[in-house]
Scaffold this active site. Structure first.
Site, PDB file in Angstrom:
ATOM      1  N   ASP A  38      31.845  43.598 104.366  1.00  0.00           N
ATOM      2  CA  ASP A  38      31.957  43.285 102.812  1.00  0.00           C
ATOM      3  C   ASP A  38      32.829  42.152 102.892  1.00  0.00           C
ATOM      4  O   ASP A  38      33.424  41.659 103.814  1.00  0.00           O
ATOM      5  CB  ASP A  38      32.795  44.607 102.439  1.00  0.00           C
ATOM      6  CG  ASP A  38      32.517  44.882 100.917  1.00  0.00           C
ATOM      7  OD1 ASP A  38      32.862  44.032 100.028  1.00  0.00           O
ATOM      8  OD2 ASP A  38      31.751  45.958 100.410  1.00  0.00           O
ATOM      9  N   TYR A 157      19.399  40.203  87.869  1.00  0.00           N
ATOM     10  CA  TYR A 157      19.492  41.343  88.565  1.00  0.00           C
ATOM     11  C   TYR A 157      18.148  41.855  89.016  1.00  0.00           C
ATOM     12  O   TYR A 157      17.634  42.470  89.834  1.00  0.00           O
ATOM     13  CB  TYR A 157      20.395  42.301  87.890  1.00  0.00           C
ATOM     14  CG  TYR A 157      20.643  43.749  88.841  1.00  0.00           C
ATOM     15  CD1 TYR A 157      21.699  43.801  89.793  1.00  0.00           C
ATOM     16  CD2 TYR A 157      19.902  44.784  88.484  1.00  0.00           C
ATOM     17  CE1 TYR A 157      21.857  44.679  90.599  1.00  0.00           C
ATOM     18  CE2 TYR A 157      20.288  46.056  89.117  1.00  0.00           C
ATOM     19  CZ  TYR A 157      21.314  45.876  90.014  1.00  0.00           C
ATOM     20  OH  TYR A 157      21.536  47.113  90.809  1.00  0.00           O
ATOM     21  N   LYS A 161      15.911  42.294  92.419  1.00  0.00           N
ATOM     22  CA  LYS A 161      15.920  43.719  92.844  1.00  0.00           C
ATOM     23  C   LYS A 161      14.300  43.806  92.993  1.00  0.00           C
ATOM     24  O   LYS A 161      13.805  44.429  94.024  1.00  0.00           O
ATOM     25  CB  LYS A 161      16.411  44.738  91.916  1.00  0.00           C
ATOM     26  CG  LYS A 161      17.909  44.658  92.096  1.00  0.00           C
ATOM     27  CD  LYS A 161      18.471  45.174  93.421  1.00  0.00           C
ATOM     28  CE  LYS A 161      20.035  45.307  93.441  1.00  0.00           C
ATOM     29  NZ  LYS A 161      20.372  45.835  94.832  1.00  0.00           N
ATOM     30  N   THR A 192      29.694  54.634  90.482  1.00  0.00           N
ATOM     31  CA  THR A 192      30.347  53.575  91.313  1.00  0.00           C
ATOM     32  C   THR A 192      30.840  52.455  90.692  1.00  0.00           C
ATOM     33  O   THR A 192      30.587  52.408  89.409  1.00  0.00           O
ATOM     34  CB  THR A 192      29.361  52.802  92.621  1.00  0.00           C
ATOM     35  OG1 THR A 192      28.627  51.888  91.828  1.00  0.00           O
ATOM     36  CG2 THR A 192      28.631  53.836  93.157  1.00  0.00           C
TER      37      THR A 192
HETATM   38  P1  NAI Z   1      29.958  48.625  94.361  1.00  0.00           P
HETATM   39  O1  NAI Z   1      30.299  47.601  93.521  1.00  0.00           O
HETATM   40  O2  NAI Z   1      30.619  49.917  94.463  1.00  0.00           O
HETATM   41  O3  NAI Z   1      29.431  48.002  95.913  1.00  0.00           O
HETATM   42  C1  NAI Z   1      28.884  46.884  96.166  1.00  0.00           C
HETATM   43  C2  NAI Z   1      29.675  46.225  97.463  1.00  0.00           C
HETATM   44  O4  NAI Z   1      28.934  45.032  97.585  1.00  0.00           O
HETATM   45  C3  NAI Z   1      31.233  46.190  96.946  1.00  0.00           C
HETATM   46  O5  NAI Z   1      32.014  46.637  97.887  1.00  0.00           O
HETATM   47  C4  NAI Z   1      31.280  44.374  96.990  1.00  0.00           C
HETATM   48  O6  NAI Z   1      32.379  43.574  97.400  1.00  0.00           O
HETATM   49  C5  NAI Z   1      29.930  44.050  97.931  1.00  0.00           C
HETATM   50  N1  NAI Z   1      29.600  42.682  97.570  1.00  0.00           N
HETATM   51  C6  NAI Z   1      29.169  42.074  96.543  1.00  0.00           C
HETATM   52  N2  NAI Z   1      29.076  40.651  96.750  1.00  0.00           N
HETATM   53  C7  NAI Z   1      28.971  40.775  98.167  1.00  0.00           C
HETATM   54  C8  NAI Z   1      28.769  39.668  99.114  1.00  0.00           C
HETATM   55  N3  NAI Z   1      28.369  38.307  98.745  1.00  0.00           N
HETATM   56  N4  NAI Z   1      28.815  39.947 100.469  1.00  0.00           N
HETATM   57  C9  NAI Z   1      29.087  41.015 100.776  1.00  0.00           C
HETATM   58  N5  NAI Z   1      29.506  42.283 100.122  1.00  0.00           N
HETATM   59  C10 NAI Z   1      29.431  41.881  98.877  1.00  0.00           C
HETATM   60  O7  NAI Z   1      28.319  49.051  93.956  1.00  0.00           O
HETATM   61  P2  NAI Z   1      27.206  50.090  94.295  1.00  0.00           P
HETATM   62  O8  NAI Z   1      26.683  50.845  93.072  1.00  0.00           O
HETATM   63  O9  NAI Z   1      27.659  50.852  95.504  1.00  0.00           O
HETATM   64  O10 NAI Z   1      26.166  49.124  94.698  1.00  0.00           O
HETATM   65  C11 NAI Z   1      25.574  49.204  95.699  1.00  0.00           C
HETATM   66  C12 NAI Z   1      23.998  48.718  95.960  1.00  0.00           C
HETATM   67  O11 NAI Z   1      23.490  49.686  95.256  1.00  0.00           O
HETATM   68  C13 NAI Z   1      23.904  47.140  95.140  1.00  0.00           C
HETATM   69  O12 NAI Z   1      22.836  46.630  95.752  1.00  0.00           O
HETATM   70  C14 NAI Z   1      23.680  47.892  93.681  1.00  0.00           C
HETATM   71  O13 NAI Z   1      22.656  46.761  93.139  1.00  0.00           O
HETATM   72  C15 NAI Z   1      22.538  48.850  94.160  1.00  0.00           C
HETATM   73  N6  NAI Z   1      22.396  49.931  92.900  1.00  0.00           N
HETATM   74  C16 NAI Z   1      23.478  50.689  92.398  1.00  0.00           C
HETATM   75  C17 NAI Z   1      23.342  51.327  91.218  1.00  0.00           C
HETATM   76  C18 NAI Z   1      24.267  52.026  90.594  1.00  0.00           C
HETATM   77  O14 NAI Z   1      23.882  52.650  89.410  1.00  0.00           O
HETATM   78  N7  NAI Z   1      25.501  52.255  91.051  1.00  0.00           N
HETATM   79  C19 NAI Z   1      21.780  51.629  90.822  1.00  0.00           C
HETATM   80  C20 NAI Z   1      20.866  50.838  91.334  1.00  0.00           C
HETATM   81  C21 NAI Z   1      21.066  50.304  92.298  1.00  0.00           C
END
Ligand code: NAI
Length: 251
Positions: A38, A157, A161, A192
């Site tokens: 991360d 986004y 995606k 989240t």
């Molecule tokens: P989150 O914000 O809790 O976690 C995302 C993580 O990705 C964070 O720890 C952030 O620091 C890291 N990150 C961001 N840019 C980065 C980079 N350039 N390099 C490395 N790490 C980086 O969000 P969440 O919800 O856990 O998201 C995880 C995945 O799930 C994402 O791809 C998101 O698009 C996807 N997602 C989430 C949904 C939701 O409702 N929470 C719905 C659909 C998809």
């Protein structure tokens, strides 16, 4: 729980928070050694400390998924420190709520770099190690917004995606006989930090109203799907798009 992933090594991006963190915990609980990566260093190190306290083999690496050099270092760390690479979870992601008119080119490029190009780089750089594994599994975290038009906002986004969805199928066919399976997971609305910006806006109530099961999901719901696709239970599964969304896409 069965040690379905005993002896396997997993690299999970964006694993300091949310779905990635829950996935690290689930894969470790099923016996995998986990490389948590991360850009959030403190939270990433905390995640690893919790995993190690629970008896897992785990390590943290600062890794920006838009950087080819960082990817090289991450794959090398998995191989050198944890003994190889069997599972890659391309989970890191970011989003926004703007309209197409309000999205600047810079914002578009950044979102595409993280959510789309990061997945390309991950699959490309991890491929040699995953091919050596003989039972490699890549799980790309897309979204219901990779298939549907959502709220008509967040154009970068949606585009990124959606690209992950077809890139997954393309890579699945490329490696179909080579021992790497590639699948995408499409989460619905999961509680989240990525949804923090929607709190207090009309989007929050809309998310619940649009989910047929009537509530938002938990990161563990997605982690369970990743564990399945990563394991040999899914040995005949490649190119799948798995929706874990409380029924959102059934409408
Ligand atoms: P989150 O914000 O809790 O976690 C995302 C993580 O990705 C964070 O720890 C952030 O620091 C890291 N990150 C961001 N840019 C980065 C980079 N350039 N390099 C490395 N790490 C980086 O969000 P969440 O919800 O856990 O998201 C995880 C995945 O799930 C994402 O791809 C998101 O698009 C996807 N997602 C989430 C949904 C939701 O409702 N929470 C719905 C659909 C998809």
């Amino acid at each position: 729980m069965d040690a379905r992933l005993a002896g396997r090594v997993a690299l999970i991006t964006g694993a300091a928070s949310g779905i990635g963190k829950a996935t690290a915990a689930r894969l470790a609980a099923e016996g995998a050694a986990v490389l948590v990566t991360d850009i959030q260093v403190e939270l990433g190190e905390e995640t690893v400390a919790e995993l190690v306290e629970g008896g897992a083999r785990a390590a943290f690496l600062r890794h920006d998924v838009t950087s080819e050099e960082d990817w090289q270092a991450a794959v090398e760390a998995a191989v050198a420190d944890l003994g190889g690479l069997d599972i890659l979870v391309n989970n890191a992601g970011m989003g926004d709520l703007k309209t197409i008119e309000d999205t600047t080119l810079e914002e578009w490029d950044r979102t595409v770099a993280v959510d789309q190009t990061g997945v390309f780089l991950g699959m490309k750089l991890a491929a040699p190690a995953l091919l050596r594994s003989g039972h490699g599994s890549i799980v790309n975290i897309s979204s219901i917004f990779g298939t549907s038009g959502g709220f008509g906002t967040s154009p970068a986004y949606h585009a990124a995606k959606g690209a992950v969805r077809t890139l997954t199928k393309n890579a699945a066919l490329h490696w179909a006989t080579e021992g790497i399976r590639v699948n995408s997971i499409h989460p619905g609305f999961i509680i989240t930090p990525i949804l923090d910006s929607a709190k207090g806006t009309p989007f929050w109530d809309a998310m619940t109203a649009l989910t047929p099961m009537g509530h938002l999901g938990d990161p563990a719901d997605i982690a369970a799907g990743v564990a399945y696709l990563a394991s040999d239970d899914a040995r005949f599964v490649t190119g799948l798009e798995l929706y874990i969304d409380g029924g959102y896409m059934a409408r």
